[in-house]
Motif scaffolding. Structure first.
Motif, PDB file in Angstrom:
ATOM      1  N   VAL A  22     112.258  37.130  29.888  1.00  0.00           N
ATOM      2  CA  VAL A  22     113.224  38.139  29.841  1.00  0.00           C
ATOM      3  C   VAL A  22     113.094  39.316  30.822  1.00  0.00           C
ATOM      4  O   VAL A  22     111.678  39.854  30.993  1.00  0.00           O
ATOM      5  N   ILE A  23     113.689  39.738  31.779  1.00  0.00           N
ATOM      6  CA  ILE A  23     113.852  40.626  32.497  1.00  0.00           C
ATOM      7  C   ILE A  23     114.852  41.615  32.421  1.00  0.00           C
ATOM      8  O   ILE A  23     116.037  41.400  32.726  1.00  0.00           O
ATOM      9  N   ASN A  24     114.716  42.760  31.658  1.00  0.00           N
ATOM     10  CA  ASN A  24     115.529  43.762  31.306  1.00  0.00           C
ATOM     11  C   ASN A  24     115.161  45.168  30.916  1.00  0.00           C
ATOM     12  O   ASN A  24     115.335  45.542  29.710  1.00  0.00           O
ATOM     13  N   PRO A  25     114.809  45.891  31.796  1.00  0.00           N
ATOM     14  CA  PRO A  25     114.476  45.603  33.269  1.00  0.00           C
ATOM     15  C   PRO A  25     113.061  45.136  33.322  1.00  0.00           C
ATOM     16  O   PRO A  25     112.540  44.601  34.100  1.00  0.00           O
ATOM     17  N   HIS A  26     112.126  45.254  31.972  1.00  0.00           N
ATOM     18  CA  HIS A  26     110.761  45.056  32.140  1.00  0.00           C
ATOM     19  C   HIS A  26     110.542  43.487  31.898  1.00  0.00           C
ATOM     20  O   HIS A  26     111.502  42.894  31.307  1.00  0.00           O
ATOM     21  N   PHE A  27     109.396  42.932  32.303  1.00  0.00           N
ATOM     22  CA  PHE A  27     109.262  41.453  32.459  1.00  0.00           C
ATOM     23  C   PHE A  27     108.210  41.148  31.292  1.00  0.00           C
ATOM     24  O   PHE A  27     107.250  41.829  30.981  1.00  0.00           O
ATOM     25  N   GLY A  28     108.662  40.077  30.633  1.00  0.00           N
ATOM     26  CA  GLY A  28     107.684  39.778  29.376  1.00  0.00           C
ATOM     27  C   GLY A  28     108.496  38.738  28.656  1.00  0.00           C
ATOM     28  O   GLY A  28     109.547  38.254  28.774  1.00  0.00           O
ATOM     29  N   PRO A  29     107.632  37.964  27.574  1.00  0.00           N
ATOM     30  CA  PRO A  29     108.387  37.186  26.792  1.00  0.00           C
ATOM     31  C   PRO A  29     109.220  37.685  25.805  1.00  0.00           C
ATOM     32  O   PRO A  29     109.396  38.740  25.463  1.00  0.00           O
ATOM     33  N   LYS A  30     110.226  37.044  25.106  1.00  0.00           N
ATOM     34  CA  LYS A  30     111.310  37.501  24.373  1.00  0.00           C
ATOM     35  C   LYS A  30     110.348  38.050  23.048  1.00  0.00           C
ATOM     36  O   LYS A  30     110.859  39.069  22.388  1.00  0.00           O
ATOM     37  N   ASN A  31     109.303  37.411  22.724  1.00  0.00           N
ATOM     38  CA  ASN A  31     108.357  37.763  21.554  1.00  0.00           C
ATOM     39  C   ASN A  31     107.417  36.954  21.769  1.00  0.00           C
ATOM     40  O   ASN A  31     107.042  36.250  22.547  1.00  0.00           O
ATOM     41  N   ASN A  32     106.350  37.394  20.742  1.00  0.00           N
ATOM     42  CA  ASN A  32     104.958  36.923  21.073  1.00  0.00           C
ATOM     43  C   ASN A  32     104.743  35.652  19.860  1.00  0.00           C
ATOM     44  O   ASN A  32     103.645  35.249  19.241  1.00  0.00           O
TER      45      ASN A  32
END
Length: 377
Positions: A22-32
């Motif tokens: 997800v890039i919104n605005p930070h970048f990372g997985p939706k969850n862990n």
């Protein structure tokens, strides 16, 4: 052909989104959650399967020859043999095939010093599990803090260690807690002795410093946070592995190979000499990608923000004293045969009686599913 910066940025973002980031605005997985992380890894896994498809198909019948179903296994008679795998051997083909197919975490080409081992069940004549060791990253905040390493000594001590790139049991042994046996075997006397023989007179590349041929410790990371395999693993009264923290969430797996290659061409276009100044270990790829992303004004994209559990497997009882005071190592004594007998009694037999799903693994059905997956690539 000149690489367009805007198109390269767009390619990177589209690649990450297609994997489930997800890039919104930070970048990372939706969850862990485990399933989310598995989906993120799936694209690169399929990329590797497609790249090695010919090898997988060519060796399909060889792998089937040595596969066993759960109902064929007698847990009390499992007989473990540790085999160091040499290039171009039958064992090399078997190890590589399973390395590609069995894990949800994609295969990654090893870097630097390398040792590969397969555990073979001689009684049932079948591959039990495998582990692949390679040079560790030169820098790791969590590891270096735990071991109290600094800029002046980090390369000396880290080059007396290896990193477990792939560690695990194969079916149906995985359901008999076979992964614990594989993890135990990494700390065996036989692995240490093999390392000592292989890396006599080794020198560090950057400082041309001769290193002792000692395998003082092994580190590895767990893709899904803390690992139930490593967390509760002991040999008799000895703690075999220690949890030392979580990684920072930086890495390279989230950028596909074609994107990485384009980043390298982009760096050369910007006048960066990609062949010098970055070493040869696993840190090299990360440094090159980070450099390209900074030039593209995408510096935070070096962080995939999937934090992995970090584990240390010491081979000596006094590791801290060896590093701090250069004391003589007090080695653990762990012959592979003793480790195997301990695992069978401590984990394998109780598990076989408590849970019966290991019997449900059907080799024929498994290979049919693999055939179907390869057809879709």
């Amino acid at each position: 052909m000149k690489i367009d910066e805007n198109k390269l940025r767009e390619k990177i973002i589209n690649s990450l989104k297609s994997q489930g980031f997800v890039i919104n605005p930070h970048f990372g997985p939706k969850n862990n959650e485990k399933e989310t992380i598995k989906r993120i890894h799936e694209q690169k896994r399929k990329e590797q399967l497609k790249f090695h498809k010919n090898f997988l198909i060519t060796n399909f019948e060889l792998i089937k020859k040595y596969a066993v179903s759960g109902k064929e296994i007698d847990p009390e008679n499992i007989e473990i043999k540790l085999i160091e795998v040499s290039a171009n051997s039958v064992y090399s083909k078997i190890l590589f095939w399973w390395n590609l197919i069995w894990w949800s975490i994609p295969y990654d080409k090893p870097i630097g010093r390398q040792m590969r081992f397969i555990l073979w069940d001689e009684y049932h004549d079948a591959p039990f599990g495998l582990f692949c060791l390679q040079s560790p990253p030169l820098r790791s905040a969590v590891r270096d803090k735990f071991l109290e390493l600094n800029n002046g000594n980090v390369d000396y001590w880290i080059n007396q260690s290896l990193y477990g790139q792939r560690i695990g049991a194969l079916p149906p042994y995985n359901d008999l807690l076979g992964a614990k046996m594989v993890a135990l075997s990494m700390t065996s006397n036989e692995v240490r002795e093999s390392y000592a023989n292989k890396y006599r007179n080794t020198k560090t590349i950057l400082k041309e410093r001769k290193l002792p041929n000692r395998l003082l410790f092994i580190t590895t990371t767990s893709a899904y946070g803390k690992s139930s395999v490593y967390e509760r693993i002991k040999y008799k009264s000895e703690v075999v592995s220690q949890f030392i923290g979580f990684t920072s969430g930086a890495g390279t797996f989230h950028l596909p190979e074609d994107v990485y290659r384009e980043c390298l061409r982009y760096l050369e276009q910007k006048g960066v000499n990609i062949k010098r100044g970055y070493g040869t270990g696993p840190s090299r790829k990360m440094k090159l990608i980070a450099k390209a992303l900074r030039l593209l004004k995408m510096p935070t994209f070096s962080y995939h923000n999937i934090r992995r559990g970090y584990y240390l497997f010491p081979n000596v009882k006094n590791l801290r004293e060896v590093i701090r005071n250069n004391e003589n190592p007090l080695w653990y004594d762990r012959p592979i045969d003793d480790l195997a007998r301990y695992w069978i009694k401590r984990w394998c037999i109780p598990r076989s009686k408590r849970i019966g799903r290991w019997r449900d693994f059907n080799a024929d059905n498994f290979f049919k599913s693999v055939e179907k997956e390869l057809e879709t690539l």
